[in-house]
Design an enzyme around this catalytic site. Structure first.
Site, PDB file in Angstrom:
ATOM      1  N   GLU A 171      41.576  41.225  36.497  1.00 18.32           N
ATOM      2  CA  GLU A 171      40.367  40.398  36.602  1.00 18.32           C
ATOM      3  C   GLU A 171      39.504  40.496  35.342  1.00 18.32           C
ATOM      4  O   GLU A 171      38.278  40.543  35.404  1.00 18.32           O
ATOM      5  CB  GLU A 171      39.569  40.756  37.860  1.00 18.32           C
ATOM      6  CG  GLU A 171      40.377  40.466  39.114  1.00 18.32           C
ATOM      7  CD  GLU A 171      39.559  40.384  40.375  1.00 18.32           C
ATOM      8  OE1 GLU A 171      38.398  39.936  40.294  1.00 18.32           O
ATOM      9  OE2 GLU A 171      40.082  40.752  41.421  1.00 18.32           O
ATOM     10  N   GLY A 198      46.742  71.136  36.113  1.00 22.33           N
ATOM     11  CA  GLY A 198      47.749  71.702  35.218  1.00 22.33           C
ATOM     12  C   GLY A 198      49.116  71.107  35.491  1.00 22.33           C
ATOM     13  O   GLY A 198      49.251  69.909  35.764  1.00 22.33           O
ATOM     14  N   GLY A 226      46.663  34.544  29.734  1.00 23.58           N
ATOM     15  CA  GLY A 226      45.913  35.526  30.505  1.00 23.58           C
ATOM     16  C   GLY A 226      44.446  35.151  30.476  1.00 23.58           C
ATOM     17  O   GLY A 226      43.960  34.365  31.282  1.00 23.58           O
ATOM     18  N   SER A 249      39.044  45.233  29.731  1.00 19.22           N
ATOM     19  CA  SER A 249      37.799  45.842  29.244  1.00 19.22           C
ATOM     20  C   SER A 249      37.255  45.072  28.046  1.00 19.22           C
ATOM     21  O   SER A 249      36.030  44.924  27.886  1.00 19.22           O
ATOM     22  CB  SER A 249      38.049  47.306  28.866  1.00 19.22           C
ATOM     23  OG  SER A 249      38.294  48.092  30.019  1.00 19.22           O
TER      24      SER A 249
END
Length: 387
Positions: free
Chosen positions: A371, A347, A139, A374
Site C-alpha cells: 500500500e 540469539g 506499482g 516507505s
C-alpha cells in the site's frame, strides 16, 4: 459478536477498544495460535477462519448496522488489527485488506444499491473481498496501467492482469481499477465490482513469499470479462480519486498491522529476556539487553500514538493524507527494526522456527512495501509539509 450498539456513545470508544482487544485475544488463542506455523510452512490460506471472524463482527468493523456491519470507527478497527497481528501478521493483513480495500471502497464510493447488494455479504464474512490496483509493470506508477475496460453496449469488457493481490484467487468479489482513458491522464481509470464466477475472470499464479505466508497473494486475470454497466462504481474516470481516498484508510490499516507485529515481537523478547539466564541471572538484568528493550518499547509506543492519531482524525472526518502516511511510514519501519532486535535478544534461538520472533521478522518487511513503499510515504509527507 462485537457490536457498537453495546456502547453507542462516543465517550465509550476506549471501552469498545478494551472489549474488542479481549475478544480478539481469546479468539486468537483458540483459533489462530495453534495453527499459525502450519499455515505459514504450507502457505495455506485458512479461508474458513475468515467466516469465523465475520461471525465475530471483524469483517465489517467499519460498516454501518444497516448493512449488517459492526458500526465501529477507526480506533476500534485499529485495535482489532493490532491484536490479530500480535498473534499472526498474515491474519491481520487479510482482515485489514478485506475491510479497508474491497469493503472500504464499496462503503465509501458505491451507490446505495451496490452497498445493499454487497456490503452485507462482505461485512458478515459470507464473502471475502479483494481489491485490484497493482500490475506487474506498474506499482506506484498506476497511471500507466495496462488493464483496460471498454464500453460495449450495457456492459464493460475488462482485459489485463493485476498482481500482488490479497485474495486474488479466493476472493468472492473484487473491486478492480481499470483504465478507461489514455495512459497518463489524471482521470483515465474507473472502478468496477467483479464477482467471482464471472466468465473471463480468474485467479492466476500464487506468490511464494518471504513472510505473511498464510495471507493469499496472487494474480487476477481478465480475458474479455464482461460485467454489467451497473457494476461501475461512481462515474467514469473517478477510479484514481477513489483509490487515493481508499488508500488513506488502507495506510492506517498497515500502520496498525505494523504496530501489532512490532508489539508481538517486543512481548516475546521481554518474556524471553526474563526467562533466559546467563552467568547466573536473567539476561534482562544486563544493561545491553534492558536498554535494547527500552528502545524497542519506546518506538512501539510512538508508532501506536501516530496510528491512533490518524484513526481519530479519520473518525471525525479530517483529512488524513499526511497523518496516515506518517503513521504507515514510521510504524512499518519500527516493525522491521523491533523484529530484528527481538531476534537479537533471542540469539541463536531467534533464528529458529521453534520461537516466534523469526516469523515476526519475516512478516514485518512487507509493511514497508504494501500500500505504498516507505519511499512513496516520504513523497506524500514531503508534498504535504512543503505545500
Amino acid at each position: 459478536m462485537i457490536d457498537s450498539q453495546t456502547t453507542p456513545d462516543v465517550t465509550h470508544v476506549a471501552e469498545n477498544c478494551r472489549m474488542i482487544a479481549d475478544m480478539v485475544r481469546d479468539f486468537g488463542a483458540r483459533e489462530i495460535e495453534p495453527h499459525k506455523m502450519n499455515w505459514d510452512e504450507s502457505q495455506a490460506f485458512p479461508k474458513p477462519l475468515f467466516h469465523q471472524l465475520g461471525a465475530q463482527g471483524l469483517m465489517g468493523v467499519l460498516v454501518p448496522h444497516e448493512f449488517s456491519g459492526s458500526g465501529f470507527g477507526y480506533e476500534e478497527y485499529v485495535t482489532a488489527i493490532i491484536e490479530l497481528s500480535k498473534i499472526d501478521g498474515s491474519i491481520g493483513l487479510s482482515m485489514a485488506a478485506h475491510n479497508s480495500l474491497c469493503t472500504g471502497h464499496i462503503l465509501q464510493h458505491a451507490s446505495q444499491a451496490q452497498k445493499e447488494k454487497y456490503l452485507p455479504k462482505l461485512a458478515t464474512g459470507e464473502w471475502l473481498g479483494a481489491w485490484g490496483l497493482t500490475e506487474p509493470n506498474t506499482g506506484s506508477d498506476a497511471g500507466n496501467m495496462k488493464t483496460t475496460a471498454v464500453k460495449d453496449g450495457e456492459h464493460w469488457v475488462l482485459n489485463g492482469a493485476k498482481n500482488f493481490i490479497t485474495h486474488g484467487i479466493s476472493g468472492d468479489v473484487a473491486v478492480v481499477i481499470a483504465r478507461t482513458g489514455e495512459p497518463g491522464d489524471n482521470r483515465n481509470a474507473s472502478a468496477f465490482i467483479v464477482e467471482r464466477g464471472t466468465p473471463g475472470f480468474s485467479g492466476g499464479r500464487k506468490e511464494n513469499k518471504l513472510g505473511m505466508r498464510a495471507s493469499e497473494t496472487s494474480e487476477m486475470i481478465f480475458e474479455n470479462c464482461r460485467i454489467p454497466e451497473e457494476n461501475l462504481i461512481g462515474e467514469v474516470g473517478e477510479g484514481f480519486v477513489q483509490s487515493l481516498k481508499v488508500l488513506d484508510g488502507g495506510r492506517i490499516s498497515i500502520a496498525a498491522l505494523s504496530c501489532g507485529i512490532a508489539e508481538g515481537a517486543l512481548n516475546a523478547a521481554i518474556a524471553y529476556s526474563k526467562e533466559r539466564e546467563q552467568f547466573g541471572k536473567p539476561i534482562s538484568k544486563f544493561q545491553g539487553i534492558s536498554f535494547k528493550i527500552a528502545d524497542m518499547a519506546t518506538k512501539v509506543e510512538a508508532a501506536k500514538l501516530l496510528t491512533f492519531q490518524a484513526a481519530r482524525m479519520k473518525d471525525v472526518g479530517q483529512t488524513v493524507n499526511k497523518q496516515a502516511a506518517m503513521a504507515k511510514l514510521y510504524a512499518s519501519e519500527v516493525a522491521v527494526e523491533v523484529a530484528n532486535e527481538a531476534v537479537q535478544v533471542f540469539g541463536g534461538y531467534g533464528y529458529t522456527k521453534d520461537y516466534p520472533v523469526e516469523k515476526f521478522y519475516r512478516d514485518a518487511k512487507l509493511c514497508t512495501i504494501g500500500e505504498g513503499t516507505s519511499e512513496i510515504q516520504k513523497l506524500v509527507i514531503s508534498r504535504e509539509v512543503l505545500r
